[in-house]
Scaffold this active site. Structure first.
Site, PDB file in Angstrom:
ATOM      1  N   GLU A   1       0.857  -1.197   0.000  1.00  0.00           N
ATOM      2  CA  GLU A   1       0.000   0.000   0.000  1.00  0.00           C
ATOM      3  C   GLU A   1       0.891   1.243   0.000  1.00  0.00           C
ATOM      4  O   GLU A   1       1.764   1.399   0.848  1.00  0.00           O
ATOM      5  CB  GLU A   1      -0.943  -0.016   1.207  1.00  0.00           C
ATOM      6  CG  GLU A   1      -1.730   1.267   1.434  1.00  0.00           C
ATOM      7  CD  GLU A   1      -2.502   1.785   0.218  1.00  0.00           C
ATOM      8  OE1 GLU A   1      -3.301   1.051  -0.361  1.00  0.00           O
ATOM      9  OE2 GLU A   1      -2.264   2.961  -0.170  1.00  0.00           O
ATOM     10  N   ALA A   2       0.608   2.145  -0.965  1.00  0.00           N
ATOM     11  CA  ALA A   2       1.447   3.340  -1.124  1.00  0.00           C
ATOM     12  C   ALA A   2       1.075   4.449  -0.150  1.00  0.00           C
ATOM     13  O   ALA A   2       1.923   5.271   0.224  1.00  0.00           O
ATOM     14  CB  ALA A   2       1.309   3.859  -2.550  1.00  0.00           C
ATOM     15  N   ALA A   3      -0.194   4.490   0.272  1.00  0.00           N
ATOM     16  CA  ALA A   3      -0.624   5.596   1.142  1.00  0.00           C
ATOM     17  C   ALA A   3      -1.323   5.032   2.378  1.00  0.00           C
ATOM     18  O   ALA A   3      -0.695   4.347   3.178  1.00  0.00           O
ATOM     19  CB  ALA A   3      -1.516   6.535   0.356  1.00  0.00           C
TER      20      ALA A   3
ATOM     21  N   GLY B   1      -7.310   1.280   3.419  1.00  0.00           N
ATOM     22  CA  GLY B   1      -8.710   1.716   3.284  1.00  0.00           C
ATOM     23  C   GLY B   1      -8.976   2.395   1.953  1.00  0.00           C
ATOM     24  O   GLY B   1     -10.111   2.480   1.511  1.00  0.00           O
ATOM     25  N   GLY B   2      -7.918   2.896   1.332  1.00  0.00           N
ATOM     26  CA  GLY B   2      -8.039   3.468  -0.013  1.00  0.00           C
ATOM     27  C   GLY B   2      -9.047   4.596  -0.107  1.00  0.00           C
ATOM     28  O   GLY B   2      -9.286   5.337   0.853  1.00  0.00           O
TER      29      GLY B   2
ATOM     30  N   CYS C   1     -12.282   4.398  -0.392  1.00  0.00           N
ATOM     31  CA  CYS C   1     -13.486   4.147   0.396  1.00  0.00           C
ATOM     32  C   CYS C   1     -13.399   4.746   1.796  1.00  0.00           C
ATOM     33  O   CYS C   1     -14.245   5.535   2.206  1.00  0.00           O
ATOM     34  CB  CYS C   1     -13.715   2.635   0.476  1.00  0.00           C
ATOM     35  SG  CYS C   1     -15.006   2.160   1.607  1.00  0.00           S
TER      36      CYS C   1
ATOM     37  N   LYS D   1     -20.519   9.315   3.730  1.00  0.00           N
ATOM     38  CA  LYS D   1     -21.683   8.892   4.510  1.00  0.00           C
ATOM     39  C   LYS D   1     -21.743   9.558   5.888  1.00  0.00           C
ATOM     40  O   LYS D   1     -22.830   9.727   6.446  1.00  0.00           O
ATOM     41  CB  LYS D   1     -21.734   7.373   4.642  1.00  0.00           C
ATOM     42  CG  LYS D   1     -22.622   6.730   3.596  1.00  0.00           C
ATOM     43  CD  LYS D   1     -22.034   6.631   2.219  1.00  0.00           C
ATOM     44  CE  LYS D   1     -22.572   7.531   1.178  1.00  0.00           C
ATOM     45  NZ  LYS D   1     -21.901   7.371  -0.129  1.00  0.00           N
TER      46      LYS D   1
ATOM     47  N   ARG E   1     -13.863  10.188 -11.825  1.00  0.00           N
ATOM     48  CA  ARG E   1     -12.698   9.374 -11.459  1.00  0.00           C
ATOM     49  C   ARG E   1     -12.160   8.548 -12.616  1.00  0.00           C
ATOM     50  O   ARG E   1     -12.868   8.240 -13.564  1.00  0.00           O
ATOM     51  CB  ARG E   1     -13.079   8.436 -10.304  1.00  0.00           C
ATOM     52  CG  ARG E   1     -13.581   9.197  -9.091  1.00  0.00           C
ATOM     53  CD  ARG E   1     -13.770   8.312  -7.908  1.00  0.00           C
ATOM     54  NE  ARG E   1     -12.523   7.829  -7.347  1.00  0.00           N
ATOM     55  CZ  ARG E   1     -11.736   8.535  -6.562  1.00  0.00           C
ATOM     56  NH1 ARG E   1     -12.035   9.771  -6.248  1.00  0.00           N
ATOM     57  NH2 ARG E   1     -10.626   8.004  -6.070  1.00  0.00           N
TER      58      ARG E   1
ATOM     59  N   HIS F   1     -44.478  -6.039   9.512  1.00  0.00           N
ATOM     60  CA  HIS F   1     -45.257  -4.814   9.381  1.00  0.00           C
ATOM     61  C   HIS F   1     -45.101  -3.987  10.656  1.00  0.00           C
ATOM     62  O   HIS F   1     -45.157  -4.555  11.743  1.00  0.00           O
ATOM     63  CB  HIS F   1     -46.741  -5.133   9.185  1.00  0.00           C
ATOM     64  CG  HIS F   1     -47.597  -3.907   9.183  1.00  0.00           C
ATOM     65  ND1 HIS F   1     -47.662  -3.060   8.102  1.00  0.00           N
ATOM     66  CD2 HIS F   1     -48.386  -3.359  10.153  1.00  0.00           C
ATOM     67  CE1 HIS F   1     -48.473  -2.047   8.400  1.00  0.00           C
ATOM     68  NE2 HIS F   1     -48.924  -2.220   9.638  1.00  0.00           N
TER      69      HIS F   1
END
Ligand code: FAD
Length: 453
Positions: free
Chosen positions: A31-33, A36-37, A39, A48, A257, A429
């Protein structure tokens, strides 16, 4: 040598790494950063958190309908951004811990293919029997003369210090529609500038109409068939020029994107990309090179977290010796607008184009008990089936709870349910999910709570 090397630690790469480790593989994740990327750091989770705040504000204003005395006194952005950061931190910490517990080696740095079995990270070469590309996507700001000064990207948006008083949101996809609806909910003068004839062009026509109408009623301006050609400074604001039409705003928000393939060294490994720049994969998610897979946003298709994650599972199972197909037709889509929207399967137009004899069942939210008692009557459930064998082909929901209800629609499609089965499945219901059953009954021609046709 590793069994599986995963490049990218977003939702796709993370799921792939854990699944391969569960299957007994020796796995490393590069992983470069931040884990979680998109998202966790710039996408689903931040948006959210913001959407939730907008939703609560909306209900604070409407709380009087239930006899509650409340007053909206404004947004403390610092608190909201802090909450967004804390949630992200917690999720990243959980991811790191789970990778460790599964024995996945986490390598920090930018991975570049040396050949189809080796990837270089900071001058160190990592070799693997199988490699999974999960490098995701990043902002792709369209060429637009004069845009730079006015530009606010979706990446920047979630860390704002102040809300602008007016914004033009460029685009018609779910990211743009969500951001525009949220801004409008916070009383920002917002115009969504859609290039096509309707918002959400990939979704069913009914979804565009139902959601568009509800959002317009909440104060969002939507202009369609419009492309901004250039931007000019106008005092402290900006003028967006669209042929004859000119719109003014404080900022112009862009969320489009493109796949992350630049600087990845795909050519060194002989991995092919398509015209749109995404890595080409087959239905087993294998690229043009045997033993190299691509998943998530970098492979195009539905650019959604749960799609990336499900693709990660498929790719890892295949990398570890299975023969699993990825069902992109079963990927649900959702918008956390107010009302929400969600869908799975074919739209009515797609089903017709595919040659099905299409039947449609529809149940409007205003007739649903829970929607009435809660004052959430915007929307409806549309179910599409094949008239020949009655199988459900697609479900398109606009309305409160849509992003949860869609789960049962996905299951219905996966299990090849018929309209009859949908109509006879008993729901609690009062719930919004009763609309699914009622739309099924409408398909069967015996909707109990709609006037006879
Ligand atoms: P990414 O999440 O982009 O992760 C890729 C990772 O790879 C990154 O961490 C990156 O640093 C790393 N990387 C890239 N190149 C290299 C390299 N060469 N070496 C090492 N590491 C590398 N989807 C939903 O399902 N629901 C939503 O509500 C939703 N909301 C969104 C809201 C916004 C504003 C945006 C922008 C997106 C949203 N999405 C949503 C889409 C979702 O975020 C993406 O589909 C998802 O993150 C894709 O996952 P991925 O694993 O393919 O890639």
């Amino acid at each position: 040598m590793h069994d599986v090397l995963v490049i990218g630690g977003g939702p796709g790469g993370y799921a792939a790494a854990i699944r391969a480790a569960q299957l007994g593989g020796r796995v490393a994740l590069i992983e470069a950063a931040d884990l979680g990327g998109t998202c966790v750091n710039r996408g689903c989770i931040p948006s959210k958190v913001w959407m939730r705040a907008a939703y609560l504000k909306y209900w604070m204003v409407r709380a009087g309908e239930f006899g509650l005395k409340s007053e909206y006194k404004g947004l403390d952005i610092k608190v909201l951004v802090e909450r967004k950061n804390e949630v992200g931190m917690d999720i990243r910490a959980g991811m790191k811990a789970l990778l460790q517990k599964n024995g996945v080696e986490l390598i920090t740095g930018h991975g570049v293919f040396k050949n189809s079995r080796e990837v270089v990270v900071d001058k160190k070469t990592c070799a693997a029997k199988k490699i999974i590309i999960a490098t995701g996507s990043s902002l792709a700001v369209p060429e637009m003369k004069g845009l730079t000064e006015a530009l606010m990207t979706s990446d920047q948006f979630f860390n704002l210090e102040d809300l602008p008083s007016s914004v033009l949101v460029v685009g018609d996809g779910p990211i743009e529609v969500e951001l525009a609806s949220m801004l409008a909910n916070f009383d920002v003068e917002t115009t969504l500038v859609a290039p096509g004839r309707r918002i959400l062009p990939e979704e069913d026509r009914e979804t565009s109409q139902r959601l568009g109408q509800a959002l317009r009623e909440q104060g969002l301006t939507i202009v369609t068939d419009t492309v901004i050609q250039s931007v000019e400074k106008s005092g402290s604001r900006f003028k967006a020029v669209m042929g004859e039409k000119i719109l003014e705003a404080d900022r112009i928000l862009v969320g489009s994107r493109g796949s992350n393939t630049d600087g990845l060294g795909l050519e060194q490994a002989g991995i092919e990309t398509g015209d749109d720049g995404t890595v080409r994969v087959n239905d087993r998610l294998e690229t043009s090179v045997k033993g190299v897979y691509a998943i998530g946003d970098v492979a195009g298709g539905w650019m959604l977290s749960h799609a990336a994650s499900a693709m990660g599972v498929t790719a890892s199972e295949n990398a570890m010796g299975s023969d699993t197909i990825f069902r992109s037709d079963l990927v649900p889509r959702g918008l956390w607008t107010n009302p929400e929207a969600a869908a799975v399967g074919l739209t009515e137009e797609q089903a017709e184009r595919a040659g099905y004899e299409v039947e449609v069942g529809d149940f409007p939210y205003p007739v649903n008990g829970l929607a009435m008692l809660r004052g959430q009557v915007d929307g409806g459930v549309k179910v599409i089936s094949d008239a020949k064998n009655r199988e459900i082909l697609g479900v398109h929901i606009v309305g409160a709870g849509a992003t949860e209800i869609i789960g049962e629609a996905v299951m219905a499609l996966q299990l090849e349910c018929t309209a009859e089965e949908l109509a006879h499945t008993i729901r609690l219901h009062p719930t919004f999910s009763e609309c699914m059953m009622d739309a099924g009954r409408d398909l069967e021609g015996w909707a109990l709570y709609l006037p006879p046709k």
